[in-house]
Scaffold this active site. Structure first.
Site, PDB file in Angstrom:
ATOM      1  N   HIS A  34       3.412  29.277 -28.869  1.00 61.27           N
ATOM      2  CA  HIS A  34       3.454  30.488 -29.701  1.00 61.27           C
ATOM      3  C   HIS A  34       4.599  30.375 -30.893  1.00 61.27           C
ATOM      4  CE1 HIS A  34       0.167  33.022 -28.042  1.00 61.27           C
ATOM      5  NE2 HIS A  34       0.553  32.725 -26.999  1.00 61.27           N
ATOM      6  N   ASP A 172      -3.365  23.246 -32.333  1.00 63.63           N
ATOM      7  CA  ASP A 172      -4.670  22.835 -31.563  1.00 63.63           C
ATOM      8  C   ASP A 172      -5.204  21.718 -32.304  1.00 63.63           C
ATOM      9  OD1 ASP A 172      -3.748  24.482 -29.812  1.00 63.63           O
ATOM     10  OD2 ASP A 172      -5.504  25.874 -30.153  1.00 63.63           O
TER      11      ASP A 172
HETATM   12  C1  GLA Z   1      -3.690  28.850 -29.093  1.00 67.00           C
HETATM   13  C2  GLA Z   1      -3.880  28.709 -30.678  1.00 67.00           C
HETATM   14  C3  GLA Z   1      -2.394  27.897 -31.427  1.00 67.00           C
HETATM   15  C4  GLA Z   1      -1.246  28.141 -30.619  1.00 67.00           C
HETATM   16  C5  GLA Z   1      -1.224  28.485 -29.281  1.00 67.00           C
HETATM   17  C6  GLA Z   1      -0.045  29.131 -28.612  1.00 67.00           C
HETATM   18  O1  GLA Z   1      -3.860  27.841 -28.638  1.00 67.00           O
HETATM   19  O2  GLA Z   1      -4.895  28.188 -30.998  1.00 67.00           O
HETATM   20  O3  GLA Z   1      -2.357  27.690 -32.669  1.00 67.00           O
HETATM   21  O4  GLA Z   1      -0.808  29.397 -31.182  1.00 67.00           O
HETATM   22  O5  GLA Z   1      -2.528  29.146 -28.894  1.00 67.00           O
HETATM   23  O6  GLA Z   1       1.229  28.133 -28.633  1.00 67.00           O
END
Ligand code: GLA
Length: 387
Positions: A34, A172
């Site tokens: 996060h 991601d």
């Molecule tokens: C999800 C979001 C990412 C990131 C994570 C937490 O996977 O897609 O962008 O914020 O949560 O780290």
């Protein structure tokens, strides 16, 4: 599904043979949760499992999408792609294609079949995997492979933000698109500078543990955390000229903590600043082979996500607690967005069997249903498979 079975399925559905095969991995984040949207460091890697696509280019302007994971199939004209709730998973490919068309990239009609082995809703980025997959297909087949990979990563994120409506950060899509075999990626989400790092786990291995509570990206909670961080940033900016929460060191944060009147907003900011610091420490300890320290940082990260950021929940907390009670486990934490989904544990290789047996038993006793366990190597980012 094996590639050959998938090819048969393609012929069954479309009545022609597929021409091209592509693969895109899922991802797991080792630490740095996060904070991608707070300009922080993250430390993810691509997995061995992911999403396959078989493609045949068409002579017309039609896009046909099918999947072995879902019943739903859709057919649409390329110049008529819009978000439709009922199109479910197909909105991800549609979003990427629409955005690339709008940006002026070349696209032609296609028959596509998708087949993934990333458990759905587990927080291992099945959606980012699919998005980057489509970007790479369009790049390789119609744009001479000339689009920069980081640009494709940003396009995939944009599709998720603007077409699907989830306000995610870049982690991601970056991990999926830029993954490298046996390496984790230390990514600065502010500058997008990155470096690859060996993951020398010595006598240990990462076990991925699924709470089996469907995460279904709890979008409203996710977007709420983002808004809280923006609020925190505004409060700090009254005193300090910073662009992102993660520009602060823990020491600097401690000095201006008094600015906050709302404990919750302070806690969100504190998590972000301290988590960012932990990523760098974790990267260093992994480099030095200090696995105990690495494990300790994972635990600290989880506790911060539980107590300060409040994105864990009883399933993730129980799973991590039970993992830490088992012999041979020296660290564990939730991974991904949280609220369910997966956690990771750092476990001695010779204890993995007893570890999974024990955690399965005790988690089930507490929660009422079983968790799942996966072991995956660290894989390559999205690519075409040439046979
Ligand atoms: C999800 C979001 C990412 C990131 C994570 C937490 O996977 O897609 O962008 O914020 O949560 O780290």
């Amino acid at each position: 599904m094996e590639i050959n079975d998938l090819k048969k399925k393609f012929e069954e559905i479309y009545g022609v043979k597929s021409e091209f095969t592509f693969f895109s991995p899922g991802r797991v984040n080792l630490i740095g949760e996060h904070i991608d949207y707070n300009g922080g460091f993250v430390f993810p890697c691509a997995l061995d499992f992911g999403t396959y696509a078989l493609v045949k280019v068409r002579d017309d302007n039609k896009l046909n999408l099918a999947s072995t994971n879902f019943e739903l199939r859709i057919g649409s004209d390329l110049d008529n792609l819009s978000y439709k709730e009922e199109d479910d998973w197909a909105n991800y490919p549609k979003g990427v294609i629409k955005i690339m068309i709008d940006m002026g990239y070349k696209v032609k009609g296609m028959d596509i079949i998708i087949s993934g082995n990333i458990p759905n809703g587990a927080g291992l980025s099945s959606s980012a995997s699919l998005e980057v997959l489509i970007g790479v297909i369009l790049n390789n087949l119609f744009n001479e492979g000339k689009i920069d990979r980081v640009e494709l990563v940003k396009i995939a994120q944009k599709a998720e933000n603007e077409f699907v409506g989830v306000n995610c950060g870049v982690m991601d899509q970056f991990a999926v698109g830029m993954g490298k075999k046996d390496k984790a990626i230390l990514l600065d989400c502010n500058s997008l500078n990155y470096k690859y790092a060996d993951v020398k786990l010595l006598d240990y291995a990462i076990v991925i543990m699924n709470t089996n509570k469907r995460r279904a990206l709890n979008e409203s909670k996710y977007n709420e955390r983002r808004a809280e961080c923006e609020e925190a940033l505004k409060i700090i900016q009254k005193q300090k000229n910073i662009k992102n929460l993660c520009d602060l060191t823990p020491k600097e944060f401690d000095k201006i903590e008094y600015l906050f009147t709302d404990e919750k907003i302070k806690d969100r900011a504190k998590h972000s600043v301290y988590e960012n610091d932990r990523v760098i420490s974790a990267f260093d300890s992994l480099n030095k082979g200090e696995l105990e320290e690495f494990g300790r940082l994972l635990i600290e990260s989880h506790n911060s996500l539980k107590n300060l950021y409040e994105v864990t929940g009883k399933e993730l907390d129980s799973l991590v607690e039970e993992a830490l009670k088992a012999e041979g486990c020296i660290g564990a934490r939730m991974t991904g967005a949280g609220f369910g989904g997966c956690a990771i544990a750092l476990v001695r290789k010779d204890k993995i069997d007893t570890f999974t047996e024990q955690v399965k038993k005790t988690y089930t006793e507490r929660i009422g249903y079983e968790p799942s366990f996966y072991s995956s190597g660290i894989g390559e980012g999205t690519h075409q498979i040439f046979e």
